[in-house]
Design a protein around this motif. Structure first.
Motif, PDB file in Angstrom:
ATOM      1  N   VAL A  42       0.870  -1.174   0.000  1.00 53.37           N
ATOM      2  CA  VAL A  42       0.000   0.000   0.000  1.00 53.37           C
ATOM      3  C   VAL A  42       0.907   1.224   0.000  1.00 53.37           C
ATOM      4  N   VAL A  43       0.754   2.061  -1.020  1.00 55.58           N
ATOM      5  CA  VAL A  43       1.515   3.305  -1.127  1.00 55.58           C
ATOM      6  C   VAL A  43       0.567   4.424  -0.705  1.00 55.58           C
ATOM      7  N   ARG A  44       0.819   5.004   0.468  1.00 52.87           N
ATOM      8  CA  ARG A  44      -0.052   6.058   1.007  1.00 52.87           C
ATOM      9  C   ARG A  44       0.631   7.402   0.805  1.00 52.87           C
ATOM     10  N   VAL A  45      -0.032   8.273   0.048  1.00 51.30           N
ATOM     11  CA  VAL A  45       0.499   9.592  -0.282  1.00 51.30           C
ATOM     12  C   VAL A  45      -0.409  10.630   0.386  1.00 51.30           C
ATOM     13  N   VAL A  46       0.175  11.453   1.261  1.00 51.06           N
ATOM     14  CA  VAL A  46      -0.581  12.494   1.962  1.00 51.06           C
ATOM     15  C   VAL A  46      -0.198  13.844   1.374  1.00 51.06           C
ATOM     16  N   VAL A  47      -1.208  14.580   0.867  1.00 52.82           N
ATOM     17  CA  VAL A  47      -0.963  15.877   0.235  1.00 52.82           C
ATOM     18  C   VAL A  47      -1.783  16.965   0.924  1.00 52.82           C
ATOM     19  N   ASP A  48      -1.316  18.196   0.789  1.00 54.74           N
ATOM     20  CA  ASP A  48      -2.023  19.332   1.374  1.00 54.74           C
ATOM     21  C   ASP A  48      -1.678  20.572   0.570  1.00 54.74           C
ATOM     22  N   ARG A  49      -2.444  21.644   0.780  1.00 57.38           N
ATOM     23  CA  ARG A  49      -2.124  22.956   0.211  1.00 57.38           C
ATOM     24  C   ARG A  49      -2.853  24.003   1.026  1.00 57.38           C
ATOM     25  N   ASP A  50      -2.504  25.274   0.791  1.00 58.18           N
ATOM     26  CA  ASP A  50      -3.017  26.369   1.617  1.00 58.18           C
ATOM     27  C   ASP A  50      -4.535  26.443   1.623  1.00 58.18           C
ATOM     28  N   THR A  51      -5.176  26.166   0.504  1.00 59.21           N
ATOM     29  CA  THR A  51      -6.630  26.298   0.417  1.00 59.21           C
ATOM     30  C   THR A  51      -7.363  25.025   0.826  1.00 59.21           C
ATOM     31  N   GLY A  52      -6.616  24.018   1.290  1.00 61.31           N
ATOM     32  CA  GLY A  52      -7.244  22.759   1.670  1.00 61.31           C
ATOM     33  C   GLY A  52      -7.336  21.815   0.486  1.00 61.31           C
ATOM     34  N   VAL A  53      -7.791  20.591   0.759  1.00 61.83           N
ATOM     35  CA  VAL A  53      -7.850  19.549  -0.256  1.00 61.83           C
ATOM     36  C   VAL A  53      -9.263  18.972  -0.312  1.00 61.83           C
ATOM     37  N   THR A  54      -9.854  18.973  -1.496  1.00 61.84           N
ATOM     38  CA  THR A  54     -11.196  18.424  -1.691  1.00 61.84           C
ATOM     39  C   THR A  54     -11.099  17.009  -2.261  1.00 61.84           C
ATOM     40  N   LEU A  55     -12.230  16.342  -2.371  1.00 58.89           N
ATOM     41  CA  LEU A  55     -12.243  15.001  -2.982  1.00 58.89           C
ATOM     42  C   LEU A  55     -11.815  15.068  -4.444  1.00 58.89           C
ATOM     43  N   ASP A  56     -12.214  16.127  -5.149  1.00 60.84           N
ATOM     44  CA  ASP A  56     -11.779  16.293  -6.547  1.00 60.84           C
ATOM     45  C   ASP A  56     -10.266  16.463  -6.630  1.00 60.84           C
ATOM     46  N   ASP A  57      -9.698  17.195  -5.664  1.00 54.82           N
ATOM     47  CA  ASP A  57      -8.245  17.372  -5.631  1.00 54.82           C
ATOM     48  C   ASP A  57      -7.542  16.035  -5.429  1.00 54.82           C
ATOM     49  N   VAL A  58      -8.072  15.223  -4.503  1.00 60.29           N
ATOM     50  CA  VAL A  58      -7.485  13.904  -4.232  1.00 60.29           C
ATOM     51  C   VAL A  58      -7.506  13.059  -5.501  1.00 60.29           C
ATOM     52  N   ALA A  59      -8.627  13.109  -6.236  1.00 60.64           N
ATOM     53  CA  ALA A  59      -8.740  12.334  -7.478  1.00 60.64           C
ATOM     54  C   ALA A  59      -7.723  12.821  -8.508  1.00 60.64           C
ATOM     55  N   GLU A  60      -7.549  14.143  -8.610  1.00 63.21           N
ATOM     56  CA  GLU A  60      -6.584  14.718  -9.567  1.00 63.21           C
ATOM     57  C   GLU A  60      -5.158  14.271  -9.240  1.00 63.21           C
ATOM     58  N   VAL A  61      -4.782  14.372  -7.967  1.00 60.94           N
ATOM     59  CA  VAL A  61      -3.428  13.975  -7.562  1.00 60.94           C
ATOM     60  C   VAL A  61      -3.246  12.473  -7.738  1.00 60.94           C
ATOM     61  N   SER A  62      -4.272  11.713  -7.414  1.00 62.08           N
ATOM     62  CA  SER A  62      -4.197  10.256  -7.549  1.00 62.08           C
ATOM     63  C   SER A  62      -3.911   9.853  -8.993  1.00 62.08           C
ATOM     64  N   ARG A  63      -4.605  10.490  -9.955  1.00 60.12           N
ATOM     65  CA  ARG A  63      -4.366  10.187 -11.382  1.00 60.12           C
ATOM     66  C   ARG A  63      -2.932  10.524 -11.773  1.00 60.12           C
ATOM     67  N   ALA A  64      -2.441  11.692 -11.322  1.00 58.66           N
ATOM     68  CA  ALA A  64      -1.092  12.130 -11.690  1.00 58.66           C
ATOM     69  C   ALA A  64      -0.029  11.213 -11.102  1.00 58.66           C
ATOM     70  N   VAL A  65      -0.197  10.844  -9.815  1.00 58.39           N
ATOM     71  CA  VAL A  65       0.785   9.974  -9.161  1.00 58.39           C
ATOM     72  C   VAL A  65       0.732   8.575  -9.760  1.00 58.39           C
ATOM     73  N   SER A  66      -0.467   8.080 -10.028  1.00 54.21           N
ATOM     74  CA  SER A  66      -0.616   6.745 -10.618  1.00 54.21           C
ATOM     75  C   SER A  66       0.068   6.676 -11.984  1.00 54.21           C
ATOM     76  N   ALA A  67      -0.115   7.718 -12.796  1.00 59.13           N
ATOM     77  CA  ALA A  67       0.524   7.743 -14.121  1.00 59.13           C
ATOM     78  C   ALA A  67       2.043   7.766 -13.981  1.00 59.13           C
ATOM     79  N   ALA A  68       2.547   8.540 -13.013  1.00 59.85           N
ATOM     80  CA  ALA A  68       3.997   8.617 -12.806  1.00 59.85           C
ATOM     81  C   ALA A  68       4.551   7.270 -12.355  1.00 59.85           C
ATOM     82  N   LEU A  69       3.839   6.595 -11.451  1.00 58.54           N
ATOM     83  CA  LEU A  69       4.306   5.287 -10.979  1.00 58.54           C
ATOM     84  C   LEU A  69       4.213   4.238 -12.091  1.00 58.54           C
TER      85      LEU A  69
END
Length: 198
Positions: A42-69
């Motif tokens: 299990v690869v657990r990636v924890v992300v954050d930013r100044d404006t907070g993180v929404t479910l859409d943001d999590v999905a966006e980052v997940s796609r980008a990280v998955s493609a990179a891996l």
């Protein structure tokens, strides 16, 4: 008992490759942990930013990280993995200036003062800047006693311990002046006279 997270060179290398992908998407990589789970990891990636993180943001980052891996397929072994992208929970310790900035307005517990003589306080985070954190420190008192207003305190970074956000239920918006008495500004209740004749 669950498996211990891996801190081996492969996980460190993976974090080094994932961080630029997360940052390019506009987020900070707070943590990357690889935990063995049977025949996969299990690869657990924890992300954050100044404006907070929404479910859409999590999905966006997940796609980008998955493609990179996927582009690095085989570099981290042939075992399959499950990718989990999430935002920090409320129990995440506040250790970096950006953590404090993102929690402005929140109630925290933290040790403040010089090393060796620090005291544990409960306070609201008013601001965080290059010099340190401004807190509205709650007055300690006896249970049931009238609560005294908080004291404003500027704490330099080197005198600030690890903070923990406190969960608040039914919290009202904070006053602009943390030293003001909330009872003074409360309007008088209106009469319930509806002109009530028979």
């Amino acid at each position: 008992m669950g498996a211990a997270p891996r801190t081996d060179p492969a996980a460190t290398r993976m974090a080094g490759l994932v961080a630029p992908v997360v940052e390019a998407a506009g987020y900070d990589l707070e943590e990357l942990v690889v935990t063995p789970a049977g025949r996969r990891s299990v690869v657990r990636v924890v992300v954050d930013r100044d404006t907070g993180v929404t479910l859409d943001d999590v999905a966006e980052v997940s796609r980008a990280v998955s493609a990179a891996l996927d582009d690095l397929d085989g570099e981290f072994g042939s075992a399959p993995y499950v990718l989990e992208v999430t935002s920090p929970g409320v129990d995440r310790p506040l250790t970096d200036p950006r953590h404090w900035q993102r929690n402005t307005g929140r109630l925290v517990t933290v040790a403040v003062g010089p090393t060796g003589s620090a005291e544990q306080v409960t306070a609201r985070v008013l601001a965080a800047d290059g010099d340190g954190v401004t807190l509205a420190v709650e007055a300690k008192g006896r249970p049931g006693a009238r609560k005294r207003p908080p004291t404003r305190r500027q704490v330099p970074w080197h005198e600030l311990g690890t903070g923990r956000v406190q969960v608040e239920f039914g919290r009202h918006e904070p006053d602009d002046d943390p030293g003001s008495d909330p009872d003074e500004a409360r309007p008088e209740p209106a009469d319930d006279d509806d002109g009530g004749g028979q």
